[in-house]
Design an enzyme around this catalytic site. Structure first.
Site, PDB file in Angstrom:
ATOM      1  N   HIS A 142      -7.385  -6.014   1.002  1.00  0.00           N
ATOM      2  CA  HIS A 142      -6.185  -5.224   1.285  1.00  0.00           C
ATOM      3  C   HIS A 142      -5.451  -5.714   2.536  1.00  0.00           C
ATOM      4  O   HIS A 142      -4.471  -5.103   2.949  1.00  0.00           O
ATOM      5  CB  HIS A 142      -6.603  -3.754   1.467  1.00  0.00           C
ATOM      6  CG  HIS A 142      -5.512  -2.755   1.247  1.00  0.00           C
ATOM      7  ND1 HIS A 142      -4.954  -2.501   0.022  1.00  0.00           N
ATOM      8  CD2 HIS A 142      -4.878  -1.910   2.126  1.00  0.00           C
ATOM      9  CE1 HIS A 142      -4.031  -1.559   0.129  1.00  0.00           C
ATOM     10  NE2 HIS A 142      -3.963  -1.179   1.394  1.00  0.00           N
ATOM     11  N   ASP A 191     -10.179  -5.658  -3.116  1.00  0.00           N
ATOM     12  CA  ASP A 191      -9.562  -4.607  -2.301  1.00  0.00           C
ATOM     13  C   ASP A 191     -10.487  -3.388  -2.257  1.00  0.00           C
ATOM     14  O   ASP A 191     -10.863  -2.838  -3.295  1.00  0.00           O
ATOM     15  CB  ASP A 191      -8.212  -4.229  -2.920  1.00  0.00           C
ATOM     16  CG  ASP A 191      -7.358  -3.353  -2.023  1.00  0.00           C
ATOM     17  OD1 ASP A 191      -7.911  -2.417  -1.423  1.00  0.00           O
ATOM     18  OD2 ASP A 191      -6.141  -3.595  -1.963  1.00  0.00           O
ATOM     19  N   SER A 249       0.835  -1.202   0.000  1.00  0.00           N
ATOM     20  CA  SER A 249       0.000   0.000   0.000  1.00  0.00           C
ATOM     21  C   SER A 249       0.869   1.252   0.000  1.00  0.00           C
ATOM     22  O   SER A 249       1.619   1.482  -0.952  1.00  0.00           O
ATOM     23  CB  SER A 249      -0.965  -0.048   1.186  1.00  0.00           C
ATOM     24  OG  SER A 249      -1.993   0.901   1.057  1.00  0.00           O
TER      25      SER A 249
END
Length: 280
Positions: free
Chosen positions: A257, A224, A148
């Site tokens: 995620h 995600d 990320s």
């Protein structure tokens, strides 16, 4: 440079250890973790830097990914720095995506962030010097990866420091921070209102300027929750095509995620790095 050892655990024949030190770059205490594989008992081993995402610290990847088994097999040292400076005298914000826990792996130039938020200098200069001085690390063989915000850091630091890293990979990275809310908020705060400096920390911009011959590995979950608004891997794929940059973007139905996603594919990433670092 003095280290204070906080914790240490045996794991898969190696050692996971956590350390504090006083950082000149970040003007205060910093904490990081190192997994040292058993092969380090007989000589220096390659190093993979793992950069974590928003709100995280060293513990997320070391406690949730299961990397130790494969790193032990492959003889890789994995170093996980914190995601920002922390402390009562360190500037912060009420939101999770700015301030402590959200350093974005750049050197801030704006108040009130500039006195402490020098994460690029910390990750690329100060921490490597510290690791080289205290651990059996082969600094001629380095890779970088992240998740990320940390995926953003891995990609941008790789392009900004050509020749430093033999391998690079990312999980669900922020690839176009100048075009998404997370990046725009952070860049406005740390670097000032939209200006040329923003592009110096955008992977899509950087790859167009200076592609490499590295094969970049990216994994992205199709479930995600941040995919469409914040991550937008298709923009990086397009930039890589334009620049001639080798890249593999793997999309995985059903994955989100979380670290369940990272744990599912961390072995592939470590093997990706091991192949490149062995060649180096």
């Amino acid at each position: 440079m003095t280290l204070t050892s906080i914790s240490s655990w045996a794991s898969f024949g190696g050692t996971l250890s956590v350390h504090d030190h006083d950082s000149e770059a970040c003007n205060g205490p910093m904490r990081f973790a190192v997994y040292t594989p058993p092969q380090a008992r007989t000589g220096p081993v390659p190093v993979v830097w793992y950069l974590s995402g928003l709100t995280c610290n060293w513990s997320n990847v070391m406690e949730k990914s299961g990397l130790q088994r494969v790193a032990s097999e492959l003889g890789l040292m994995v170093v996980a720095p914190d995601t920002s400076p922390r402390g009562q005298d360190v500037a912060d914000d009420e939101g999770y995506d700015l301030g402590q826990g959200a350093g974005f792996y750049l050197d801030a130039t704006e108040a009130p962030w500039a006195p402490h938020f020098s994460m690029e200098t910390y990750v690329t200069q100060e921490l490597p010097a510290l690791v080289a001085a205290h651990f059996p690390a082969d600094m001629t063989r380095q890779g970088i990866m992240g998740h990320s915000m940390g995926g953003h850091g891995a990609l941008t630091l790789n392009f900004r420091h050509p020749g430093r890293y033999a391998s690079v990979s990312a999980f669900a990275p922020i690839v176009a921070p100048t075009k998404v809310p997370w990046g725009q908020k952070a860049f406005a705060a740390y670097l000032g209102d939209e200006c040329p400096a923003w592009g110096e920390h955008d992977a899509c911009e950087l790859v167009r300027r200076q592609p490499t011959d590295q094969m970049i590995l990216i994994d992205q979950g199709e479930a995600d929750q941040f995919l469409e608004e914040q991550l937008r891997p298709e923009l990086f794929e397009a930039a890589c095509r334009e620049a001639g940059q080798p890249v593999t973007v793997r999309r995985h139905p059903g994955y989100d995620h979380s670290y369940w996603f990272i744990a599912s594919f961390i072995e592939d990433h470590l093997r990706h790095h091991a192949r490149a670092l062995a060649a180096g």
